[in-house]
Write a protein that holds these residues in place. Structure first.
Motif, short mmCIF file in Angstrom:
data_model
loop_
_atom_site.label_atom_id
_atom_site.label_comp_id
_atom_site.label_asym_id
_atom_site.label_seq_id
_atom_site.Cartn_x
_atom_site.Cartn_y
_atom_site.Cartn_z
N PHE A 48 35.53 47.69 51.80
CA PHE A 48 34.49 46.72 51.42
C PHE A 48 33.11 47.21 51.85
O PHE A 48 32.14 47.10 51.10
CB PHE A 48 34.80 45.34 52.02
CG PHE A 48 35.83 44.59 51.22
CD1 PHE A 48 35.46 43.84 50.12
CD2 PHE A 48 37.18 44.68 51.53
CE1 PHE A 48 36.40 43.16 49.35
CE2 PHE A 48 38.14 44.02 50.78
CZ PHE A 48 37.75 43.26 49.69
N LYS A 62 29.68 34.84 44.68
CA LYS A 62 30.47 35.20 43.49
C LYS A 62 31.95 34.87 43.72
O LYS A 62 32.63 34.33 42.84
CB LYS A 62 30.32 36.71 43.21
CG LYS A 62 30.82 37.11 41.84
CD LYS A 62 31.06 38.60 41.67
CE LYS A 62 29.88 39.48 41.98
NZ LYS A 62 30.17 40.91 41.65
N PHE A 66 34.38 32.38 41.77
CA PHE A 66 35.69 32.84 41.27
C PHE A 66 36.79 31.85 41.67
O PHE A 66 37.56 31.38 40.82
CB PHE A 66 35.99 34.24 41.82
CG PHE A 66 37.38 34.72 41.54
CD1 PHE A 66 37.74 35.14 40.26
CD2 PHE A 66 38.34 34.75 42.54
CE1 PHE A 66 39.04 35.58 40.00
CE2 PHE A 66 39.64 35.19 42.29
CZ PHE A 66 39.99 35.61 41.02
N TYR A 77 32.89 30.99 37.21
CA TYR A 77 32.90 32.46 37.28
C TYR A 77 33.11 33.02 35.88
O TYR A 77 33.98 32.57 35.14
CB TYR A 77 34.04 32.91 38.19
CG TYR A 77 34.29 34.41 38.21
CD1 TYR A 77 33.48 35.26 38.95
CD2 TYR A 77 35.34 34.97 37.47
CE1 TYR A 77 33.72 36.63 38.98
CE2 TYR A 77 35.58 36.34 37.49
CZ TYR A 77 34.77 37.16 38.24
OH TYR A 77 35.01 38.52 38.27
N HIS A 85 37.73 46.43 40.12
CA HIS A 85 38.73 47.04 41.00
C HIS A 85 39.16 48.43 40.53
O HIS A 85 39.50 49.27 41.33
CB HIS A 85 39.94 46.11 41.16
CG HIS A 85 39.60 44.87 41.91
ND1 HIS A 85 39.07 43.76 41.29
CD2 HIS A 85 39.63 44.58 43.23
CE1 HIS A 85 38.82 42.83 42.20
NE2 HIS A 85 39.14 43.30 43.38
N LYS A 87 37.40 50.72 39.58
CA LYS A 87 36.51 51.78 40.10
C LYS A 87 36.70 52.03 41.60
O LYS A 87 36.11 52.95 42.15
CB LYS A 87 35.04 51.43 39.78
CG LYS A 87 34.54 50.24 40.53
CD LYS A 87 33.08 49.95 40.24
CE LYS A 87 32.62 48.93 41.25
NZ LYS A 87 31.35 48.35 41.07
N TRP A 99 45.92 42.67 51.99
CA TRP A 99 44.97 41.66 51.50
C TRP A 99 45.65 40.29 51.44
O TRP A 99 45.13 39.30 51.94
CB TRP A 99 44.46 42.10 50.12
CG TRP A 99 43.31 41.35 49.52
CD1 TRP A 99 42.00 41.78 49.43
CD2 TRP A 99 43.34 40.05 48.88
NE1 TRP A 99 41.25 40.83 48.80
CE2 TRP A 99 42.03 39.77 48.45
CE3 TRP A 99 44.34 39.12 48.63
CZ2 TRP A 99 41.69 38.58 47.79
CZ3 TRP A 99 44.00 37.92 47.97
CH2 TRP A 99 42.70 37.68 47.56
C1 HEM Z 1 43.45 45.63 48.33
C2 HEM Z 1 42.97 44.56 47.73
C3 HEM Z 1 41.53 44.40 47.31
C4 HEM Z 1 40.42 45.13 47.62
C5 HEM Z 1 40.31 46.34 48.55
C6 HEM Z 1 39.31 44.52 46.91
C7 HEM Z 1 38.01 44.97 46.97
C8 HEM Z 1 36.97 44.47 46.25
C9 HEM Z 1 35.61 44.98 46.28
C10 HEM Z 1 35.14 46.14 47.15
C11 HEM Z 1 34.89 44.26 45.42
C12 HEM Z 1 33.41 44.41 45.10
C13 HEM Z 1 33.24 45.29 43.91
C14 HEM Z 1 31.81 45.28 43.48
O1 HEM Z 1 31.07 44.34 43.81
O2 HEM Z 1 31.44 46.19 42.77
C15 HEM Z 1 35.78 43.27 44.83
C16 HEM Z 1 35.39 42.33 43.91
C17 HEM Z 1 36.19 41.29 43.51
N1 HEM Z 1 37.48 41.03 43.91
FE1 HEM Z 1 38.64 42.25 45.03
N2 HEM Z 1 39.75 43.45 46.20
C18 HEM Z 1 41.09 43.32 46.41
C19 HEM Z 1 41.93 42.35 45.92
C20 HEM Z 1 41.51 41.25 45.21
C21 HEM Z 1 42.36 40.15 44.82
C22 HEM Z 1 43.87 40.04 45.12
C23 HEM Z 1 41.56 39.27 44.15
C24 HEM Z 1 41.90 37.94 43.53
C25 HEM Z 1 42.88 37.16 43.95
C26 HEM Z 1 40.23 39.85 44.09
C27 HEM Z 1 39.14 39.29 43.44
C28 HEM Z 1 37.92 39.89 43.29
C29 HEM Z 1 36.85 39.38 42.43
C30 HEM Z 1 36.90 38.14 41.56
C31 HEM Z 1 35.78 40.28 42.55
C32 HEM Z 1 34.43 40.18 41.85
C33 HEM Z 1 34.48 41.02 40.58
C34 HEM Z 1 33.15 40.91 39.85
O3 HEM Z 1 33.00 39.98 39.03
O4 HEM Z 1 32.26 41.72 40.14
N3 HEM Z 1 40.24 41.05 44.75
N4 HEM Z 1 37.03 43.41 45.36
#
Ligand code: HEM
Length: 147
Positions: A48, A62, A66, A77, A85, A87, A99
């Protein structure tokens, strides 16, 4: 026009959760608690940190949008989680278990059991579809003349 879907025909996951405790403020506090925890995890924290530098508030807002969309079905959202993800090249499939274990802990700490169960069910479903998008590859049929 599509006919309106009668409530009885909707799956539970498509229905908004109606619980007196669960509003945007509640969801925002849950999201903040969760990300405080995830940011201090030795494996997930650096992932992160490398993506979100500086002000975390836009990400937290955000994520609140969501989860409001997922739980309250309020359309807050309109982003695209899959490309966000795809990327993330450092993320491994097993990171999702980590997670989810943090998510389960935070949901259990902050929610009555029946509410925690809904949040965790939605998180598990979405984690599964993100994992499919990120890691699922059809095996190519063998080519050539060998065999
Ligand atoms: C190993 C598991 C995960 C990691 C390491 C991770 C990591 C990240 C990171 C670094 C971002 C920011 C990306 C950016 O802003 O460019 C992001 C955005 C997000 N993540 Fe995850 N994530 C994980 C799992 C999940 C899960 C399980 C969910 C939902 C249940 C989720 C929902 C979201 C959402 C909705 C965004 C925003 C996307 C957008 O509209 O820009 N993530 N995540």
């Amino acid at each position: 026009m599509f006919p309106a879907v009668p409530d009885a025909a909707r799956t539970e996951a498509e229905m908004p959760l109606a619980h007196p405790l669960v509003d945007r403020a509640f969801i925002g506090a849950l999201v903040r608690h969760f990300y405080t925890r995830v940011r201090s995890d030795p494996r997930l924290g650096p992932i992160f940190a490398s993506e979100i530098q500086g002000d975390w508030e836009p990400h937290l807002e955000k994520m609140t949008d969501f989860w409001c969309s997922v739980i309250l079905k309020n359309g807050a959202y309109s982003g695209r989680p899959v490309p966000a993800h795809l990327k993330l090249k450092q993320v491994k499939e097993e990171d999702f278990d980590l997670w989810l274990s943090h998510f389960r802990t935070v949901a259990a700490e902050r929610c009555p059991p029946e509410v925690a169960a809904v949040f965790v069910d939605r998180a598990e479903r979405i984690a599964r579809s993100l994992k499919l998008a990120m890691f699922f590859r059809l095996e190519r049929p063998a080519t050539g003349t060998a065999g």
